[in-house]
Design an enzyme around this catalytic site. Structure first.
Site, mmCIF file in Angstrom:
data_model
loop_
_atom_site.group_PDB
_atom_site.id
_atom_site.type_symbol
_atom_site.label_atom_id
_atom_site.label_comp_id
_atom_site.label_asym_id
_atom_site.label_seq_id
_atom_site.Cartn_x
_atom_site.Cartn_y
_atom_site.Cartn_z
ATOM 1 N N HIS A 193 71.414 32.810 43.789
ATOM 2 C CA HIS A 193 72.032 33.739 44.366
ATOM 3 C C HIS A 193 70.939 34.924 43.255
ATOM 4 O O HIS A 193 70.506 34.298 41.955
ATOM 5 C CB HIS A 193 73.632 33.550 43.847
ATOM 6 C CG HIS A 193 73.791 33.755 42.757
ATOM 7 N ND1 HIS A 193 74.225 35.007 41.754
ATOM 8 C CD2 HIS A 193 74.320 33.027 41.923
ATOM 9 C CE1 HIS A 193 74.932 34.483 40.981
ATOM 10 N NE2 HIS A 193 75.232 33.043 41.001
ATOM 11 N N ASP A 212 73.314 33.397 34.979
ATOM 12 C CA ASP A 212 73.772 33.210 36.173
ATOM 13 C C ASP A 212 73.108 34.731 37.418
ATOM 14 O O ASP A 212 73.548 35.960 36.506
ATOM 15 C CB ASP A 212 75.111 34.150 35.282
ATOM 16 C CG ASP A 212 76.501 33.917 36.685
ATOM 17 O OD1 ASP A 212 75.586 32.853 37.864
ATOM 18 O OD2 ASP A 212 77.135 34.074 36.825
ATOM 19 N N GLU A 246 76.492 36.979 45.718
ATOM 20 C CA GLU A 246 77.563 35.347 45.549
ATOM 21 C C GLU A 246 78.296 35.941 45.060
ATOM 22 O O GLU A 246 79.344 35.608 45.040
ATOM 23 C CB GLU A 246 76.715 34.431 45.004
ATOM 24 C CG GLU A 246 77.106 32.918 44.343
ATOM 25 C CD GLU A 246 77.716 32.876 43.475
ATOM 26 O OE1 GLU A 246 78.693 31.879 43.243
ATOM 27 O OE2 GLU A 246 77.877 33.989 41.947
ATOM 28 N N GLU A 247 78.398 36.386 44.143
ATOM 29 C CA GLU A 247 79.496 36.945 42.743
ATOM 30 C C GLU A 247 80.419 37.929 44.334
ATOM 31 O O GLU A 247 81.474 38.184 42.867
ATOM 32 C CB GLU A 247 79.446 38.049 42.095
ATOM 33 C CG GLU A 247 77.979 37.389 40.885
ATOM 34 C CD GLU A 247 78.567 36.267 40.289
ATOM 35 O OE1 GLU A 247 79.656 35.772 40.279
ATOM 36 O OE2 GLU A 247 77.155 35.648 39.705
ATOM 37 N N ASP A 274 72.634 27.053 40.145
ATOM 38 C CA ASP A 274 72.715 28.361 39.795
ATOM 39 C C ASP A 274 73.699 28.116 38.281
ATOM 40 O O ASP A 274 74.884 27.590 38.192
ATOM 41 C CB ASP A 274 74.339 28.653 40.791
ATOM 42 C CG ASP A 274 75.726 29.979 39.922
ATOM 43 O OD1 ASP A 274 75.182 30.520 39.026
ATOM 44 O OD2 ASP A 274 76.445 30.268 40.822
ATOM 45 N N HIS A 353 78.556 37.170 33.104
ATOM 46 C CA HIS A 353 79.123 38.618 33.984
ATOM 47 C C HIS A 353 79.111 39.847 33.009
ATOM 48 O O HIS A 353 79.969 40.226 33.240
ATOM 49 C CB HIS A 353 80.587 38.409 34.763
ATOM 50 C CG HIS A 353 80.243 37.283 35.650
ATOM 51 N ND1 HIS A 353 80.935 36.217 36.173
ATOM 52 C CD2 HIS A 353 79.617 36.128 36.011
ATOM 53 C CE1 HIS A 353 81.345 35.400 36.989
ATOM 54 N NE2 HIS A 353 79.722 35.410 37.006
HETATM 55 C C1 LIG Z 1 78.795 46.348 30.965
HETATM 56 O O1 LIG Z 1 78.253 47.521 30.991
HETATM 57 C C2 LIG Z 1 78.802 48.560 30.567
HETATM 58 C C3 LIG Z 1 77.819 49.440 29.921
HETATM 59 O O2 LIG Z 1 76.281 49.007 30.380
HETATM 60 C C4 LIG Z 1 78.475 48.230 28.666
HETATM 61 O O3 LIG Z 1 79.260 48.794 27.744
HETATM 62 C C5 LIG Z 1 79.950 46.789 28.925
HETATM 63 O O4 LIG Z 1 79.682 45.849 27.705
HETATM 64 C C6 LIG Z 1 79.796 45.918 29.884
HETATM 65 N N1 LIG Z 1 80.418 45.068 30.204
HETATM 66 C C7 LIG Z 1 80.204 44.037 29.909
HETATM 67 C C8 LIG Z 1 81.811 43.225 30.494
HETATM 68 O O5 LIG Z 1 79.698 42.898 29.652
HETATM 69 ZN ZN LIG Z 2 76.426 32.088 39.361
#
Ligand SMILES: *[C@@H]1O[C@H](CO)[C@@H](O)[C@H](O)[C@H]1NC(C)=O
Ligand SMILES: [Zn+2]
Length: 385
Positions: A193, A212, A246-247, A274, A353
């Site tokens: 994906h 991922d 996929e997510e 994956d 993620h």
């Molecule tokens: C999501 O994106 C923001 C801004 O780019 C970042 O500060 C934050 O740490 C991210 N969240 C995760 C769960 O990594």
């Molecule tokens: Zn994945």
């Protein structure tokens, strides 16, 4: 992809309730009306009727690590497939001969490098995210298609077809097809994906998605490149598929798998990648094969491929659970699939993620990832030639 012991327990609980719920088919009008209101139709467990959820409920499920199929766009074709199956279209269990093209395959594998994969991944991870609804998610899809086209051009392969498989959202899935000389043969499919997600801020948050599933994506690009460099001319059509969304509930892979099944496309086998770039430092390095929602004969064949062509052994993973990655979309419609994962669950990457899914994570290993790419090329060659 994200698994949890909880999902394994849920799987065990739901297995006993298969067929327990009499499913009343939803009407086309109902589906159109509800999806026009922004609702999504999800299946959350095996044999249980689908349920409507709001977009924010869907996001909460993803954040909670709960896996599901979003069937809003594939529900009706799935019903058609199911009714065709009960009227006699039983899929026959296929058999797989032991790998027998060692000399030719090893010559191709010798040309594969992690440096090529690193180059591809540097571009992929530079997109702010590859979320299926974001502009950068769409650009990443275009980049994969253009890269596949450039590779075909480089090796003078005018027969290779690169096509966008469009969805209701901006990110398209990509199908890279090496046509076989016998188009009547079942096709050989390899999938990964392309999308990534930042759980706290999906639309605009940073989500490099290096492991991922940047790793699976660049594994397939490098396997494809090496096969073309080796002038691979298969008897059976071989396809490298890059799935959107996929997510968000396996949207891209379900759209492709259900279309293929409904169109009567025969499939020899599907190899899903994956997450292939990490194993917990100090643990045994293996290619961990998912034991559930796969085809056991094809899985035995993958074990033989790993023994013949990889420098690390196969291992058996814990149950991946319901709807855990794109292989499940192929399994659901009756196509044989196999899914080697980066490590036995628990020893896998915990930083996915998020903005931290990068190659600088301690435990990220390019040589580990290369093994999955090599077995991908071997899978394509041995089944396609
Ligand atoms: C999501 O994106 C923001 C801004 O780019 C970042 O500060 C934050 O740490 C991210 N969240 C995760 C769960 O990594
Ligand atoms: Zn994945």
């Amino acid at each position: 992809m994200m698994k949890s012991l909880l999902s394994t327990l849920l799987l065990l609980c739901t297995l006993v309730s298969v067929n327990a719920v009499p499913v009343v088919p939803l009407s086309t009008t109902d589906i159109k009306a509800k999806s026009a209101q922004g609702l999504r139709l999800l299946t959350l467990a095996e044999g249980v009727a689908p349920v409507w959820k709001t977009e924010s409920e869907v996001l909460d499920l993803i954040r909670g690590g709960k896996k599901f199929f979003d069937v809003t766009e594939t529900y009706e074709v799935e019903l058609k497939i199911a009714s065709a199956r009960t009227s006699g279209d039983v899929s026959i269990q296929q058999t797989y001969a032991a790998p027998s093209h060692q000399t030719a395959v090893k010559a191709i594998l010798a040309t594969m490098t992690s440096a090529n994969m690193q180059t591809y991944l540097t571009t992929l991870t530079a997109f702010n995210n590859r979320y299926y609804k974001s502009a950068t998610g769409a650009s990443a899809s275009t980049w994969i298609a253009n890269t596949a086209k450039d590779i075909a051009t480089k090796y003078g392969r005018t027969d290779v077809e690169v096509s966008l498989f469009a969805h209701s959202f901006v990110q398209s899935s990509i199908i890279v097809r090496i046509p076989g000389t016998n188009t009547a043969n079942p096709r050989v499919l390899l999938g990964a994906h392309m999308d990534s997600i930042n759980l706290s801020n999906p639309t605009s948050g940073r989500a490099p998605g290096a492991d991922d599933d940047g790793t699976g994506t660049v594994n397939l690009l490098e396997a494809y490149r090496a096969l073309l460099q080796g002038n691979f001319r298969p008897t059976s059509t071989v396809e490298f598929q890059f799935y959107a969304a996929e997510e968000a509930g396996l949207l891209g892979s379900q759209a492709i798998a259900t279309k293929y099944k409904n169109d009567g496309v025969a499939v020899r086998g599907h190899y899903q990648l994956d997450m292939t770039g990490y194993f917990k430092p100090g643990t045994k390095e293996v290619m961990a094969l998912a034991p559930d929602y796969i085809d056991s004969s094809l899985n035995e064949f993958t074990k033989l491929l790993i023994t013949a062509y990889a420098s690390i052994p196969w291992g058996t993973d814990l149950a991946c659970g319901y709807a855990c990655s794109d292989h499940a979309s192929f399994n659901k419609v009756g196509y044989p699939t196999t899914y080697p994962f980066e490590a036995v669950t628990g020893n896998d990457n915990q930083l996915i993620h998020s903005a931290s899914d990068t190659t600088s994570v301690s435990g990220f290993s390019w040589s580990h990832s290369l093994e999955f790419a090599k077995v991908a090329a071997a899978f394509a060659y041995e089944l396609g030639i």
